[in-house]
Design an enzyme around this catalytic site. Structure first.
Site, PDB file in Angstrom:
ATOM      1  N   ASP A  41       0.780  -1.266  -0.164  1.00 27.32           N
ATOM      2  CA  ASP A  41       0.123   0.089  -0.090  1.00 27.32           C
ATOM      3  C   ASP A  41       0.814   1.069   0.141  1.00 27.32           C
ATOM      4  OD1 ASP A  41      -2.882  -1.020   1.967  1.00 27.32           O
ATOM      5  OD2 ASP A  41      -2.132  -1.867   0.084  1.00 27.32           O
ATOM      6  N   VAL A  43       3.928   1.548  -1.363  1.00 27.92           N
ATOM      7  CA  VAL A  43       4.252   1.621  -2.757  1.00 27.92           C
ATOM      8  C   VAL A  43       3.275   2.523  -3.680  1.00 27.92           C
ATOM      9  CG1 VAL A  43       5.271   0.633  -4.466  1.00 27.92           C
ATOM     10  CG2 VAL A  43       6.214  -0.069  -2.233  1.00 27.92           C
ATOM     11  N   ASP A  45       0.883   4.199  -2.805  1.00 28.81           N
ATOM     12  CA  ASP A  45       0.579   5.477  -2.271  1.00 28.81           C
ATOM     13  C   ASP A  45       1.607   6.494  -2.977  1.00 28.81           C
ATOM     14  OD1 ASP A  45      -0.729   4.981   0.940  1.00 28.81           O
ATOM     15  OD2 ASP A  45      -1.772   4.888  -1.082  1.00 28.81           O
ATOM     16  N   LYS A 129      -2.665   4.010  14.296  1.00 27.10           N
ATOM     17  CA  LYS A 129      -3.295   3.595  13.116  1.00 27.10           C
ATOM     18  C   LYS A 129      -2.770   2.095  12.871  1.00 27.10           C
ATOM     19  CE  LYS A 129      -3.985   4.861   8.240  1.00 27.10           C
ATOM     20  NZ  LYS A 129      -3.566   3.517   7.663  1.00 27.10           N
ATOM     21  N   ARG A 150     -14.325  -3.261   3.644  1.00 25.72           N
ATOM     22  CA  ARG A 150     -14.281  -1.836   3.240  1.00 25.72           C
ATOM     23  C   ARG A 150     -14.654  -1.825   1.825  1.00 25.72           C
ATOM     24  NH1 ARG A 150     -11.725   2.043   0.501  1.00 25.72           N
ATOM     25  NH2 ARG A 150     -12.144   4.294   1.253  1.00 25.72           N
ATOM     26  N   GLU A 187     -10.696  -2.225  12.922  1.00 20.20           N
ATOM     27  CA  GLU A 187      -9.402  -2.863  11.950  1.00 20.20           C
ATOM     28  C   GLU A 187      -9.302  -4.237  12.743  1.00 20.20           C
ATOM     29  OE1 GLU A 187      -6.922  -1.466   8.853  1.00 20.20           O
ATOM     30  OE2 GLU A 187      -8.582  -0.710  10.065  1.00 20.20           O
ATOM     31  N   CYS A 431      36.468 -13.112  -8.987  1.00 22.06           N
ATOM     32  CA  CYS A 431      36.474 -12.426  -7.796  1.00 22.06           C
ATOM     33  C   CYS A 431      36.725 -10.890  -7.993  1.00 22.06           C
ATOM     34  CB  CYS A 431      37.221 -13.096  -6.682  1.00 22.06           C
ATOM     35  SG  CYS A 431      37.218 -12.064  -5.184  1.00 22.06           S
ATOM     36  N   CYS A 434      40.228 -10.563  -5.912  1.00 25.91           N
ATOM     37  CA  CYS A 434      41.531 -11.307  -6.009  1.00 25.91           C
ATOM     38  C   CYS A 434      41.669 -11.690  -7.579  1.00 25.91           C
ATOM     39  CB  CYS A 434      41.930 -12.352  -4.917  1.00 25.91           C
ATOM     40  SG  CYS A 434      40.703 -13.902  -5.096  1.00 25.91           S
ATOM     41  N   CYS A 449      33.946 -16.937  -3.823  1.00 24.30           N
ATOM     42  CA  CYS A 449      35.306 -16.978  -4.191  1.00 24.30           C
ATOM     43  C   CYS A 449      36.010 -18.241  -3.148  1.00 24.30           C
ATOM     44  CB  CYS A 449      36.176 -15.590  -3.726  1.00 24.30           C
ATOM     45  SG  CYS A 449      38.000 -15.608  -4.224  1.00 24.30           S
TER      46      CYS A 449
END
Length: 692
Positions: A41, A43, A45, A129, A150, A187, A431, A434, A449
């Site tokens: 949610d 994200v 928003d 909340k 809801r 809730e 790597c 090295c 490695c």
């Protein structure tokens, strides 16, 4: 055409608006219609606000089908859809105190313009909340009639059978002669302990894990089988009470004060049988609201459930009624959100780090972003497989998640927002430290490695050795250790004990006094117990606690070197992964050389025996024993230790040279072979008798 000035946009604003609009439509459909969320949610928003900002800057591109022009979404289709008697409105969001002040100015201006009455005192009630799923409950004559999600705020899904499984929701109100109809809002949520248990069970079954408690709660409420809902132990906090607007309320016998304020409503909800969040608070002004918000910014981390902000409501219900609603929000309430634990940013580059075990970990270098109160500029990508799964390109927009981790991680990528010029990242075949060829061991996701002299592996081993839970060598930080490795003075932890103070004093930013302190701390570390040395060796999967457990069963490096996989697996709390790692470590000849050097340096490789066996009391001297099965009171490791203290030798296999076989429960082939060879078998009690 003018490009947007919002960071990260590399294409024309009209195209970016179209991309965001399509992505948000997909997210809404997945969430509401398919019950299969594709993003958090928070994200959603953030993307929504980006779209809003662009449309405000370029209003000529606004279309009627934009998510910003829609009040809500349709409810899911597999439940019966019902209309809410009273709409469930969303809350307007604020993100700082300035926005809270602006909200207060707005409602006061509206009151003066539309009510023409004296401005009411701005008294507030603050509630945490809860990060869950909103429910609307209808009670008829005090009995639960219906529970509805809801949905889009106007209509939701009737999930009454599922609601009835939530034990914190009363089936009958604790209220004599209640009003004909009572509506309660609140809730539904999952406690963190329950959430983790559910994910563990799903992982064991090979099922996809829930991303967070909110998604788990929403998914649970939409289960068609109420028995599954009952097993998941949802909880519920009530926060709003709606009573019929009739004169009949004058005859209602309220169990407490008649509700004229939000505070009284919460008390009434508690009195009639609901669970109400105990952390609510009355606040006489916005200054008190800010104090409450600041208190729970850190206090919420200790709660057994998730909360992502504070809900602030005007306390006077008459003022609430006078202010009413906008098209989307109540004017008398607002949510002051905490900084999200997820954020969207751009990947500037991808680098690869090499750890002390040789593991290559890709890391995303990010456009700095605020996340959970800190500035984040780097995020782990875990391994080559995770990188391939994400299909990450340099320049991509990504979701970064912290959630208590020290190093944030990239949760997902938005290929829909990718620039056509973005370059895919190619994982290195050698790597980066090295330049030796790297490998990916069978059955492992990690690329490694395996060069023991790799500078990164040496640095990591040294930092682990000097850490507080290991040998606790003060003064040897990352910068000093890097210099020691670069100069070639130290290639293993044993080399540390060959260092001299004048030698150290020549290092950058290290004077004679600091060098002397390091040598003194190294000298002190020689007296650390065997368990700390064992942890400091950095054997994979062996943590500080496991090292203590293993050291208590194998009181010296010599006895541990002879331990079999069976011996280690028999230790309570030591799993097969740890046992195999210990056995593998001792199979490397270089590690035996290391132990010899540490012994010569004076490190403690033996735990002092508090109950030594007298040298003239070795009843098993010259005897060879095998221990098999589960003994009643001793672990096999303890039995082995006591046999060795009594002069005996313990081997893993039964042969003609075996003197005795000590047999416990569930003994297998070793017992059968002993019987075939006519080798005497002992119980634990008989062994103890011989030892005495």
């Amino acid at each position: 055409m003018t490009q947007s000035n919002i960071p990260g946009f590399l294409v024309e604003p009209e195209e970016k608006i179209t991309q965001l609009r399509q992505l948000l439509h997909q997210a809404s459909y997945a969430y509401y219609a398919l019950d299969n969320p594709i993003m958090e949610d928070a994200v959603y928003d953030q993307l929504y606000h980006e779209l809003q900002a662009l449309e405000q800057e370029f209003p000529q591109f606004i279309t009627p089908d934009s998510p910003t022009q829609r009040v809500g979404e349709k409810p899911a289709s597999q439940f019966v859809s019902v209309q809410h008697h009273i709409p469930l409105y969303s809350l307007e969001n604020a993100f700082d105190f300035g926005e809270m002040q602006a909200w207060e100015v707005r409602w006061q201006r509206y009151w003066q313009t539309n009510q023409g009455a004296e401005l009411p005192t701005p008294e507030y009630v603050c509630e945490l909340k809860i990060d869950g799923s909103a429910l609307a409950l209808t009670y008829e004559k005090g009995v639960l009639l219906r529970g509805v999600t809801r949905g889009d705020g106007s209509a939701g899904e009737d999930i009454t059978p599922n609601v009835k499984t939530i034990r914190s929701i009363p089936l009958r109100l604790n209220w004599d002669n209640p009003p004909e109809i009572v509506e309660v809002r609140g809730e539904a949520f999952l406690g963190l302990d329950v959430f983790h248990r559910i994910n563990q069970e799903r992982e064991a079954k090979g099922e996809a894990l829930f991303a967070n408690p909110r998604n788990a709660a929403a998914g649970t409420l939409r289960q068609l089988d109420a028995r599954i809902v009952s097993q998941r132990q949802l909880d519920f906090f009530a926060y709003t009470l709606h009573l019929p607007e009739t004169d009949d309320l004058r005859t209602v016998n309220f169990p407490g004060p008649a509700p004229t304020t939000q505070w009284h409503s919460l008390e009434l909800l508690q009195n009639i049988g609901f669970k109400v969040n105990p952390n609510r608070q009355y606040c006489p002004d916005l200054t008190a609201v800010q104090a409450y918000y600041d208190l729970w910014a850190t206090g919420r981390l200790a709660l057994p459930y998730l909360t992502d902000g504070v809900v602030i409501k005007l306390n006077d219900l008459a003022v609430q009624q006078g202010l009413g609603f906008t098209q989307k929000f109540p004017r008398w309430a607002i949510a002051w959100k905490y900084e999200p634990e997820q954020a969207i940013t751009a990947v500037l580059d991808i680098t690869v780090q090499v750890g002390r075990t040789g593991a290559l970990t890709p890391v995303a270098e990010l456009n700095p972003v605020q996340l959970a109160g800190t500035t984040v500029s780097r995020a782990t990508l875990h391994n080559r497989d995770r990188l391939a799964e994400l299909d990450l390109h340099i320049g991509d927009r990504v979701v970064v998640h912290k959630a208590g981790e020290i190093i944030p991680e990239v949760l997902r990528v938005f290929p829909e927002l990718r620039s056509p010029h973005a370059q895919p990242f190619v994982f290195p075949s050698h790597c980066p430290e090295c330049h030796e060829l790297v490998i990916q061991p069978k059955d492992e996701a990690v690329t490694r490695c395996v060069n023991p002299t790799c500078p990164a592996i040496v640095r990591g081993s040294l930092l682990h050795w000097v850490s507080r839970n290991a040998l606790d060598v003060e003064g040897l930080g990352e910068k000093i250790i890097s210099q020691l490795v670069e100069k070639g003075w130290v290639t293993s932890v044993a080399d540390l004990y060959d260092l001299q103070a004048p030698q150290l004093a020549n290092l950058d930013r290290l004077g004679a006094k600091s060098a002397a302190n390091i040598i003194a701390s190294l000298e002190k570390s020689r007296q650390k117990p065997w368990s700390r040395v064992l942890y400091g060796l950095g054997i994979r999967h062996v943590g500080a606690v496991n090292a203590q457990v293993i050291a208590s069963e194998f009181p010296s490096a010599a006895t541990l070197a002879q331990a079999s996989l069976e011996d280690l697996n028999a230790i309570h709390g030591i799993g097969p992964e740890i046992a195999q790692a210990v056995v593998d470590w001792w199979q490397n000849p270089a590690n035996h050389t290391l132990i010899t050097r540490l012994s010569q340096a004076g490190l403690q490789l033996t735990t002092p025996d508090l109950h030594p066996v007298p040298s003239n009391s070795q009843p098993l001297k010259g005897k060879t024993l095998v221990v098999t099965g589960t003994l009643p009171t001793m672990s096999r490791a303890e039995a082995k230790k006591r046999i060795q203290q009594a002069g005996g030798k313990v081997t893993d296999s039964v042969s003609q040279k075996t003197s005795y076989v000590v047999v416990g429960e569930n003994a297998g082939s070793k017992l059968s072979k002993a019987q075939t060879l006519n080798i005497p078998c002992l119980t634990e009690a008989e062994l103890v008798e011989m030892l005495q």
